[in-house]
Design a protein around this motif. Sequence first.
Motif, PDB file in Angstrom:
ATOM      1  N   TYR A 145       0.705  -1.308  -0.119  1.00  0.00           N
ATOM      2  CA  TYR A 145       0.052  -0.065   0.059  1.00  0.00           C
ATOM      3  C   TYR A 145       0.900   1.286  -0.123  1.00  0.00           C
ATOM      4  O   TYR A 145       1.875   1.268   0.719  1.00  0.00           O
ATOM      5  N   PHE A 146       0.389   2.254  -0.709  1.00  0.00           N
ATOM      6  CA  PHE A 146       1.116   3.528  -0.824  1.00  0.00           C
ATOM      7  C   PHE A 146       0.441   4.592  -0.575  1.00  0.00           C
ATOM      8  O   PHE A 146      -0.907   4.782  -1.242  1.00  0.00           O
ATOM      9  N   LEU A 147       0.888   5.608  -0.097  1.00  0.00           N
ATOM     10  CA  LEU A 147       0.475   7.077  -0.168  1.00  0.00           C
ATOM     11  C   LEU A 147       1.305   7.913  -1.298  1.00  0.00           C
ATOM     12  O   LEU A 147       2.216   8.093  -1.102  1.00  0.00           O
ATOM     13  N   LEU A 148       0.390   8.050  -2.156  1.00  0.00           N
ATOM     14  CA  LEU A 148       1.028   8.742  -3.386  1.00  0.00           C
ATOM     15  C   LEU A 148       0.434  10.210  -3.397  1.00  0.00           C
ATOM     16  O   LEU A 148      -0.673  10.611  -3.640  1.00  0.00           O
ATOM     17  N   PRO A 149       1.069  11.366  -2.814  1.00  0.00           N
ATOM     18  CA  PRO A 149       0.639  12.750  -2.679  1.00  0.00           C
ATOM     19  C   PRO A 149       0.435  13.320  -4.174  1.00  0.00           C
ATOM     20  O   PRO A 149       0.860  13.107  -5.328  1.00  0.00           O
ATOM     21  N   PHE A 150      -0.646  14.311  -4.318  1.00  0.00           N
ATOM     22  CA  PHE A 150      -1.036  14.759  -5.402  1.00  0.00           C
ATOM     23  C   PHE A 150       0.296  15.305  -6.342  1.00  0.00           C
ATOM     24  O   PHE A 150       0.388  15.208  -7.417  1.00  0.00           O
ATOM     25  N   ASP A 151       0.999  16.145  -5.540  1.00  0.00           N
ATOM     26  CA  ASP A 151       2.048  16.819  -6.258  1.00  0.00           C
ATOM     27  C   ASP A 151       3.097  16.020  -6.743  1.00  0.00           C
ATOM     28  O   ASP A 151       3.780  16.338  -7.829  1.00  0.00           O
ATOM     29  N   ALA A 152       3.231  14.801  -6.443  1.00  0.00           N
ATOM     30  CA  ALA A 152       4.154  13.811  -6.776  1.00  0.00           C
ATOM     31  C   ALA A 152       3.607  13.213  -8.099  1.00  0.00           C
ATOM     32  O   ALA A 152       4.092  12.543  -8.934  1.00  0.00           O
ATOM     33  N   PHE A 153       1.985  12.877  -8.080  1.00  0.00           N
ATOM     34  CA  PHE A 153       1.356  12.349  -9.014  1.00  0.00           C
ATOM     35  C   PHE A 153       1.120  13.169 -10.344  1.00  0.00           C
ATOM     36  O   PHE A 153       1.418  12.531 -11.434  1.00  0.00           O
ATOM     37  N   PHE A 154       1.077  14.365 -10.200  1.00  0.00           N
ATOM     38  CA  PHE A 154       0.665  15.319 -11.258  1.00  0.00           C
ATOM     39  C   PHE A 154       1.550  15.382 -12.479  1.00  0.00           C
ATOM     40  O   PHE A 154       1.173  15.244 -13.709  1.00  0.00           O
ATOM     41  N   PRO A 155       2.933  15.180 -12.316  1.00  0.00           N
ATOM     42  CA  PRO A 155       3.821  15.355 -13.299  1.00  0.00           C
ATOM     43  C   PRO A 155       3.798  14.154 -14.186  1.00  0.00           C
ATOM     44  O   PRO A 155       3.895  14.164 -15.389  1.00  0.00           O
ATOM     45  N   LEU A 156       3.402  13.079 -13.538  1.00  0.00           N
ATOM     46  CA  LEU A 156       3.076  11.821 -14.324  1.00  0.00           C
ATOM     47  C   LEU A 156       1.737  11.742 -14.967  1.00  0.00           C
ATOM     48  O   LEU A 156       1.526  11.099 -16.110  1.00  0.00           O
ATOM     49  N   TRP A 157       1.045  12.384 -14.597  1.00  0.00           N
ATOM     50  CA  TRP A 157      -0.419  12.407 -15.324  1.00  0.00           C
ATOM     51  C   TRP A 157      -0.082  13.520 -16.361  1.00  0.00           C
ATOM     52  O   TRP A 157      -0.532  13.229 -17.577  1.00  0.00           O
ATOM     53  N   GLN A 158       0.637  14.554 -16.252  1.00  0.00           N
ATOM     54  CA  GLN A 158       0.922  15.570 -17.327  1.00  0.00           C
ATOM     55  C   GLN A 158       1.719  14.575 -18.477  1.00  0.00           C
ATOM     56  O   GLN A 158       1.824  15.050 -19.620  1.00  0.00           O
ATOM     57  N   ARG A 159       2.557  13.959 -17.970  1.00  0.00           N
ATOM     58  CA  ARG A 159       3.445  13.141 -19.089  1.00  0.00           C
ATOM     59  C   ARG A 159       2.451  12.359 -19.881  1.00  0.00           C
ATOM     60  O   ARG A 159       2.759  12.175 -21.249  1.00  0.00           O
ATOM     61  N   MET A 160       1.513  11.667 -19.296  1.00  0.00           N
ATOM     62  CA  MET A 160       0.444  10.842 -20.089  1.00  0.00           C
ATOM     63  C   MET A 160      -0.064  11.825 -21.065  1.00  0.00           C
ATOM     64  O   MET A 160      -0.501  11.361 -22.213  1.00  0.00           O
ATOM     65  N   GLU A 161      -0.677  12.996 -20.837  1.00  0.00           N
ATOM     66  CA  GLU A 161      -1.450  13.954 -21.429  1.00  0.00           C
ATOM     67  C   GLU A 161      -0.465  14.365 -22.558  1.00  0.00           C
ATOM     68  O   GLU A 161      -0.994  14.922 -23.581  1.00  0.00           O
ATOM     69  N   SER A 162       0.702  14.502 -22.697  1.00  0.00           N
ATOM     70  CA  SER A 162       1.631  14.931 -23.574  1.00  0.00           C
ATOM     71  C   SER A 162       2.100  13.774 -24.454  1.00  0.00           C
ATOM     72  O   SER A 162       2.927  13.898 -25.219  1.00  0.00           O
ATOM     73  N   GLY A 163       1.406  12.458 -24.414  1.00  0.00           N
ATOM     74  CA  GLY A 163       1.664  11.668 -25.127  1.00  0.00           C
ATOM     75  C   GLY A 163       2.718  10.355 -24.694  1.00  0.00           C
ATOM     76  O   GLY A 163       3.201   9.253 -25.233  1.00  0.00           O
ATOM     77  N   GLY A 164       2.784  10.270 -23.293  1.00  0.00           N
ATOM     78  CA  GLY A 164       3.953   9.520 -22.808  1.00  0.00           C
ATOM     79  C   GLY A 164       3.160   8.395 -22.137  1.00  0.00           C
ATOM     80  O   GLY A 164       1.883   8.065 -22.495  1.00  0.00           O
TER      81      GLY A 164
END
Length: 206
Positions: A145-164
């Motif tokens: 189980y992990f607690l993933l803070p939003f500020d650590a998650f958001f760049p990875l979401w943006q990576r997906m939105e950029s085609g990653g």
Amino acid sequence: MAIRYPNGKKYNPSVPATKKKTNDFSFSNRGKLLEDELNDSNEYYLAHGLAVIHKKPVPVQIVNVRYPARSAAVITEAYFRTPSTTDYNGVWKGHYVDFEAKETKNKTSLPLQNIHLHQVQHMKQVHDQSGLAFFIVNFSLLDRYFLLPFDAFFPLWQRMESGGRKSITLTEIEERSIEISTGYQPRLDYLQAVEQWIQKHNRFNH
């Protein structure tokens, strides 16, 4: 009972809204075990005066009701009023807490297909107001189980939105998260992980 989304599409919990791969989220039983563990933890926190955190109710608009008897009413059709935001919210030590629970059977990554844009937008708004926004992620086959803070998650979401890549690797989660230790009461003491997160990043001065 027929429940429909705001666009009128029928909701069927046993059928995914989009085609899924074998190792993606289980839509028919998505997060049930994790949800039970979180609900038990929240009851423990409430009973011991540690926090007031609850699962958010899903807003439903009732359309048709059948009355098979005077004292009984059966809802036969309903709609989700609005798209859901996140699973849980509440107050802990004066901080507003808002988080989403995700469970996956994938051993190597967390697929992003079942995280929706409106959820991310909501969490960003909470984060921007200095609320505690995060994900609790369970790799069920690994029992981790992990607690993933939003500020650590958001760049990875943006990576997906950029085609990653459309997932977050386990290694990335290990690097960016606080792992939650399991115990007895409560089994999933996620607030201990929240405390570590705040102390580690000196997020608040008080």
